[in-house]
Structure formats: C-alpha cells, structure tokens
Design a protein around this motif. Structure first.
Motif, PDB file in Angstrom:
ATOM      1  N   ASP A 189      40.888-128.466 -11.438  1.00  0.00           N
ATOM      2  CA  ASP A 189      41.474-128.285 -10.108  1.00  0.00           C
ATOM      3  C   ASP A 189      40.788-129.184  -9.084  1.00  0.00           C
ATOM      4  O   ASP A 189      41.434-129.770  -8.208  1.00  0.00           O
ATOM      5  N   THR A 214      47.615-122.749  -1.630  1.00  0.00           N
ATOM      6  CA  THR A 214      47.577-122.259  -3.003  1.00  0.00           C
ATOM      7  C   THR A 214      47.754-123.396  -3.998  1.00  0.00           C
ATOM      8  O   THR A 214      48.346-124.431  -3.700  1.00  0.00           O
ATOM      9  N   LYS A 215      47.217-123.176  -5.184  1.00  0.00           N
ATOM     10  CA  LYS A 215      47.298-124.149  -6.263  1.00  0.00           C
ATOM     11  C   LYS A 215      48.625-123.999  -6.999  1.00  0.00           C
ATOM     12  O   LYS A 215      49.148-122.895  -7.086  1.00  0.00           O
ATOM     13  N   ASP A 250      38.667-118.640  -6.460  1.00  0.00           N
ATOM     14  CA  ASP A 250      39.213-118.151  -7.730  1.00  0.00           C
ATOM     15  C   ASP A 250      38.403-116.973  -8.247  1.00  0.00           C
ATOM     16  O   ASP A 250      37.188-117.069  -8.415  1.00  0.00           O
ATOM     17  N   GLY A 294      37.266-123.773  -3.268  1.00  0.00           N
ATOM     18  CA  GLY A 294      38.045-123.056  -4.268  1.00  0.00           C
ATOM     19  C   GLY A 294      37.812-121.557  -4.145  1.00  0.00           C
ATOM     20  O   GLY A 294      36.679-121.113  -3.955  1.00  0.00           O
ATOM     21  N   ASP A 349      34.767-126.620  -6.003  1.00  0.00           N
ATOM     22  CA  ASP A 349      35.621-125.799  -6.868  1.00  0.00           C
ATOM     23  C   ASP A 349      34.998-125.780  -8.245  1.00  0.00           C
ATOM     24  O   ASP A 349      34.782-126.833  -8.852  1.00  0.00           O
ATOM     25  N   ALA A 370      43.330-121.372  -3.186  1.00  0.00           N
ATOM     26  CA  ALA A 370      43.354-120.237  -4.099  1.00  0.00           C
ATOM     27  C   ALA A 370      44.480-120.349  -5.123  1.00  0.00           C
ATOM     28  O   ALA A 370      45.425-121.122  -4.963  1.00  0.00           O
ATOM     29  N   ALA A 371      44.357-119.540  -6.181  1.00  0.00           N
ATOM     30  CA  ALA A 371      45.379-119.526  -7.231  1.00  0.00           C
ATOM     31  C   ALA A 371      46.654-118.848  -6.744  1.00  0.00           C
ATOM     32  O   ALA A 371      47.733-119.085  -7.263  1.00  0.00           O
ATOM     33  N   ASN A 372      46.528-117.982  -5.727  1.00  0.00           N
ATOM     34  CA  ASN A 372      47.694-117.288  -5.169  1.00  0.00           C
ATOM     35  C   ASN A 372      47.387-116.926  -3.722  1.00  0.00           C
ATOM     36  O   ASN A 372      46.306-117.243  -3.203  1.00  0.00           O
TER      37      ASN A 372
END
Length: 237
Positions: free
Chosen positions: A15, A102-103, A60, A58, A10, A86-88
């Motif tokens: 993160d 998701t994060k 992103d 990761g 990542d 992922a962020a979403n």
C-alpha cells in the motif's frame, strides 16, 4: 509548482509503494519520506531537517496505534496536516484529521487532497535547498538560512535560529539550487541571504549578529544587488 516534502507511513508495504508511486506521478518535484514503522516516523519528525508538509498515515487494524502516533506528533508541537489512509470508512467519524481517504487511493482523490496543501506551500514560499551528507538527507527552507560559508571544502549553513549544519562540499555545488533566489555571493567563502541582511557597511554585510566580509572582487556587484533588493521592497506611494 512549489517544492513539497511528503511523509508516508504505512506498515502495509504494497500500500505504501502504491501511494508513493501515485504521489510521484502527481507531484514529480516532491521529496518523499517513507516510513515502515511508526517509531521510525516519530524519530524522523523529531529531526528538524526531516520536517514535512503533509503526512499520509496508514490506518489498518490497530486504529489506536495510528491515532496515538498522531497524538504524539501533536504533543511534540508538530502541526503537519495528517491524511489518514484506511481500508474502509468505519473510523471516519471517530477521528480528527486534515483528511481521510480509503484504499485503494485513486489519483483523483489524491489530487483533491493535495491541492490546498500545495497552495499553502506556494503562499508560504516553498523554496528549499537539498543536500546529502553521509547517510542524512537535509531539506532546508531558504527563509531559515541567514548565510552560508565555506572553508577547505567544508560548507557551513548558518540558520536564523543559531543552528549550524556542516557538510563536505563547495559553495559552487549549490549554485543551481540558489539561482533566482535571495542569496548573493559576496565573497569567495560566503553567500548571504539578502532577506536577512540588517545593514551594509563599507566592506561588509551585517546579518543578524554576524559581520560578513565583502571581497573587492564582489564589492561593486554586491552593493548594487543590495540596492536593487531594497528598491524592490519599497511600497509604491
């Protein structure tokens, strides 16, 4: 719990650090390989001694880069389970991976993802041998080792595929890691993997194409241990 090697890649440092911390809490025995760049990950995975059981990748911003990295891993013949982080969940339906989370990653989610992988490692026989030589950390599965030899404070690991790996050490340095395993000391300079022995001669074991001597000191114990091992392998009638 089985020994497991987990890779985390990542480019978002905080993160990666959070994920590594949670993985360490969840699986204290795990070996964690952390990569900041995808190029470093690909280079690391090409090294047979840095094979991992699961990869957290990761995802992103540049989705394409992450997926190209996974594709490159697959084209290299490596089918390690990949968990995309992922962020979403925008890309959830667009990608094929072992799992997608998701994060920020919760410990419950992580446990859910890791359970089947840990179970697979246990069924696969998770015993490994770790050692460091110079700047390289090695992780060798017991089942890949035919025998281990030593000479003048140099230890040589003989793998079943013919590969030879050397390090500066003594056989006794690995006693704890090889306790309660299929490895047997048959000579001051040799440890054999009983699972790889093809025959026993009067004063030697045949392991693949190699003849490993049994010294007088270890002869009685070696013959008895090999007999016990064969008895354990017999299928009850």
């Amino acid at each position: 719990m089985a020994v497991i090697t987990i890779a985390v890649c990542d480019e978002v440092r905080k993160d990666a650090q959070k994920l590594v911390k949670k993985l360490s809490e969840l699986i204290p025995e795990a070996e964690l390989l952390v990569y900041r760049k995808r190029e470093s990950l690909l280079k690391g995975l090409k090294d047979e001694h840095k094979r991992c059981d699961v990869l957290f990748m990761g995802l992103d911003g540049e989705k394409g880069e992450s997926l190209e990295t996974v594709r490159a891993i697959r084209l290299g013949g490596n089918y390690v389970p990949v968990v995309l982080v992922a962020a979403n969940d925008h890309f959830y339906k667009e990608v094929f991976a072992f799992n997608y989370i998701t994060k920020p990653v919760g410990i419950g989610e992580l446990e859910h993802v890791m359970k089947p992988i840990l179970r697979s490692c246990e069924l696969d026989g998770g015993k490994v041998l770790h050692f460091q030589y110079r700047t390289q950390i090695y992780t060798l599965q017991h089942r890949r080792l035919a025998y281990i030899s030593s000479s003048l404070h140099n230890v040589v690991f003989h793998l079943t595929d013919g590969t030879v790996i050397r390090c500066r050490a003594r056989l006794t340095d690995f006693s704890d890691q090889l306790a309660d395993s299929s490895f047997l000391r048959c000579h001051q300079s040799f440890l054999i993997n009983l699972e790889k022995v093809t025959s026993l001669n009067k004063n030697s074991f045949i392991v693949g194409g190699a003849e490993i001597p049994i010294s007088r000191t270890y002869l009685k114990n070696s013959r008895q241990k090999y007999k016990d091992y064969l008895d354990q392998q017999k299928v009850p009638s």
